[in-house]
Design a protein around this motif. Structure first.
Motif, PDB file in Angstrom:
ATOM      1  N   ALA A  91       0.826  -1.214   0.000  1.00  5.50           N
ATOM      2  CA  ALA A  91       0.000   0.000   0.000  1.00  5.50           C
ATOM      3  C   ALA A  91       0.858   1.261   0.000  1.00  5.50           C
ATOM      4  N   ASN A  92       1.949   1.210  -0.776  1.00  4.56           N
ATOM      5  CA  ASN A  92       2.862   2.349  -0.932  1.00  4.56           C
ATOM      6  C   ASN A  92       3.456   2.824   0.390  1.00  4.56           C
ATOM      7  N   ARG A 113      -0.640  10.022  10.893  1.00  2.00           N
ATOM      8  CA  ARG A 113       0.150  11.078  10.255  1.00  2.00           C
ATOM      9  C   ARG A 113      -0.570  11.653   9.038  1.00  2.00           C
ATOM     10  N   LEU A 114      -1.164  10.784   8.223  1.00  2.00           N
ATOM     11  CA  LEU A 114      -1.839  11.250   7.014  1.00  2.00           C
ATOM     12  C   LEU A 114      -3.066  12.090   7.342  1.00  2.00           C
ATOM     13  N   ALA A 115      -3.754  11.760   8.421  1.00  2.31           N
ATOM     14  CA  ALA A 115      -4.949  12.520   8.801  1.00  2.31           C
ATOM     15  C   ALA A 115      -4.616  13.975   9.096  1.00  2.31           C
ATOM     16  N   GLU A 116      -3.378  14.230   9.500  1.00  2.00           N
ATOM     17  CA  GLU A 116      -2.949  15.595   9.822  1.00  2.00           C
ATOM     18  C   GLU A 116      -2.407  16.334   8.604  1.00  2.00           C
ATOM     19  N   GLN A 117      -2.083  15.582   7.537  1.00  2.00           N
ATOM     20  CA  GLN A 117      -1.348  16.190   6.430  1.00  2.00           C
ATOM     21  C   GLN A 117      -2.158  16.399   5.162  1.00  2.00           C
ATOM     22  N   ALA A 118      -3.214  15.637   4.958  1.00  4.45           N
ATOM     23  CA  ALA A 118      -3.896  15.659   3.666  1.00  4.45           C
ATOM     24  C   ALA A 118      -5.400  15.575   3.830  1.00  4.45           C
ATOM     25  N   PRO A 186      -2.263  10.148  -0.858  1.00  9.84           N
ATOM     26  CA  PRO A 186      -1.780  11.243  -0.011  1.00  9.84           C
ATOM     27  C   PRO A 186      -0.284  11.440  -0.232  1.00  9.84           C
ATOM     28  N   GLY A 187       0.139  12.695  -0.258  1.00  7.19           N
ATOM     29  CA  GLY A 187       1.551  12.977  -0.514  1.00  7.19           C
ATOM     30  C   GLY A 187       2.484  12.356   0.498  1.00  7.19           C
ATOM     31  N   GLY A 188       2.034  12.178   1.735  1.00  3.67           N
ATOM     32  CA  GLY A 188       2.890  11.637   2.784  1.00  3.67           C
ATOM     33  C   GLY A 188       2.937  10.130   2.840  1.00  3.67           C
ATOM     34  N   LEU A 189       2.203   9.462   1.939  1.00  2.00           N
ATOM     35  CA  LEU A 189       2.206   7.999   1.914  1.00  2.00           C
ATOM     36  C   LEU A 189       3.318   7.549   0.974  1.00  2.00           C
ATOM     37  N   THR A 190       4.476   7.193   1.522  1.00  2.00           N
ATOM     38  CA  THR A 190       5.636   6.887   0.700  1.00  2.00           C
ATOM     39  C   THR A 190       6.266   5.551   1.055  1.00  2.00           C
ATOM     40  N   LYS A 191       6.811   4.905   0.048  1.00  3.47           N
ATOM     41  CA  LYS A 191       7.576   3.679   0.251  1.00  3.47           C
ATOM     42  C   LYS A 191       8.855   3.974   1.025  1.00  3.47           C
ATOM     43  N   ALA A 192       9.416   5.159   0.814  1.00  2.00           N
ATOM     44  CA  ALA A 192      10.693   5.509   1.442  1.00  2.00           C
ATOM     45  C   ALA A 192      10.595   5.490   2.962  1.00  2.00           C
ATOM     46  N   ALA A 193       9.488   5.972   3.518  1.00  2.00           N
ATOM     47  CA  ALA A 193       9.336   6.008   4.973  1.00  2.00           C
ATOM     48  C   ALA A 193       9.330   4.595   5.543  1.00  2.00           C
TER      49      ALA A 193
END
Length: 276
Positions: A91-92, A113-118, A186-193
């Motif tokens: 899921a990315n 985290r995503l709820a606060e960002q997007a 969402p922009g903050g949903l990343t594989k890198a994290a």
């Protein structure tokens, strides 16, 4: 020996549908392929047999982490190795599987985290429901985190994807066109994290990565060394970075090349090229 982490995207990076193989030439000269995924009882995704054998070597030489936008349920259909890898990112980056089990704490932290960002997913799906008549074939959500539409690419109106991307960006979301699917995440949903979390848990001294889409950019940029195939969304955009190499081959042959090059690097980190 230092631990090396290898995070690789799946679809169109190391596994391929029949339509994405890109094979040409006399039938007798084409490579043997191995089916690694069934869907509805029918074969769906493949690797060359050479790539499959090399991947087994890679899993012995490094901590191999399949890193995909697929949901955990979609990932479960893929059988890359005789035994599943210890870690998988789905899921990315929204789900981290450890020993095949979803890490609930990680999933909860990502959602918080995503709820606060997007903007919320419901706002995105409501917008998507009002657009796409005539060229959107299916509308789907995934893991309660993001949305995607299956589209008829030949019928996509000029400017539609750019308009969608702009609308999403204003709400902290981004888009990606992969094959017939248009993703909104969402922009903050990343594989890198998620990859950084696995690196911390394993004490990895270096991270190698591979991917073909805009959703892989953060992963490729964060890696010690990365690869992308000479096809796909990143290739079409002409994207590269100082630590990202491009394969000579395209299609399923690029998948074979990626696995071989990752193995060579995992076995000898001194071969990692200096940033350009």
């Amino acid at each position: 020996m230092s631990t090396v982490l290898v995070c690789s995207d799946l679809d169109r990076t190391i596994i391929y549908s029949a339509a994405a193989m890109g094979l040409s030439g006399p039938d007798a000269a084409l490579p043997r392929v191995l089916c690694v995924e069934f869907y509805g009882g029918a074969p769906l995704s493949y690797m060359t047999e050479t790539a499959a054998r090399t991947l087994e070597e890679l899993a012995r030489a490094a901590v191999l982490v399949p890193t995909t936008t697929r949901t955990p349920e979609q990932y479960a259909r893929v059988h890359l190795l005789p035994e599943p890898p210890a870690y998988a990112i789905c899921a990315n980056g929204g789900h981290l599987l450890v020993g095949g089990v979803d890490d609930g704490d990680w999933a909860a932290a990502v959602r918080g985290r995503l709820a606060e960002q997007a903007a919320p997913l419901a706002e995105i799906t409501a917008y998507l429901a009002g657009t796409g008549d005539g060229f959107v074939l299916k509308r789907r959500t995934a893991a309660g985190l993001f949305a995607y539409n299956v589209v008829d690419r030949a019928s996509l109106p000029d400017g539609w994807l750019a308009d969608l991307s702009g609308w999403c960006a204003e709400r902290g979301w981004r888009t990606s066109l992969q094959g017939r699917k248009v993703y909104c995440l969402p922009g903050g949903l990343t594989k890198a994290a998620a990859a950084a979390e696995v690196a911390a848990r394993t004490g990895a001294a270096a991270t190698l990565a591979a991917g073909d889409s805009l959703l892989d950019i953060e992963l490729l940029e964060a890696a010690t060394c990365a690869l992308r195939p000479a096809h796909g969304e990143l290739h079409d955009a002409g994207w590269t970075s100082p630590r990202t190499a491009v394969t000579a081959a395209s299609g399923i042959a690029a998948g074979e090349e990626i696995v071989a090059r990752l193995l060579a690097l995992a076995e000898d980190l001194s071969a990692v090229p200096a940033p350009r």
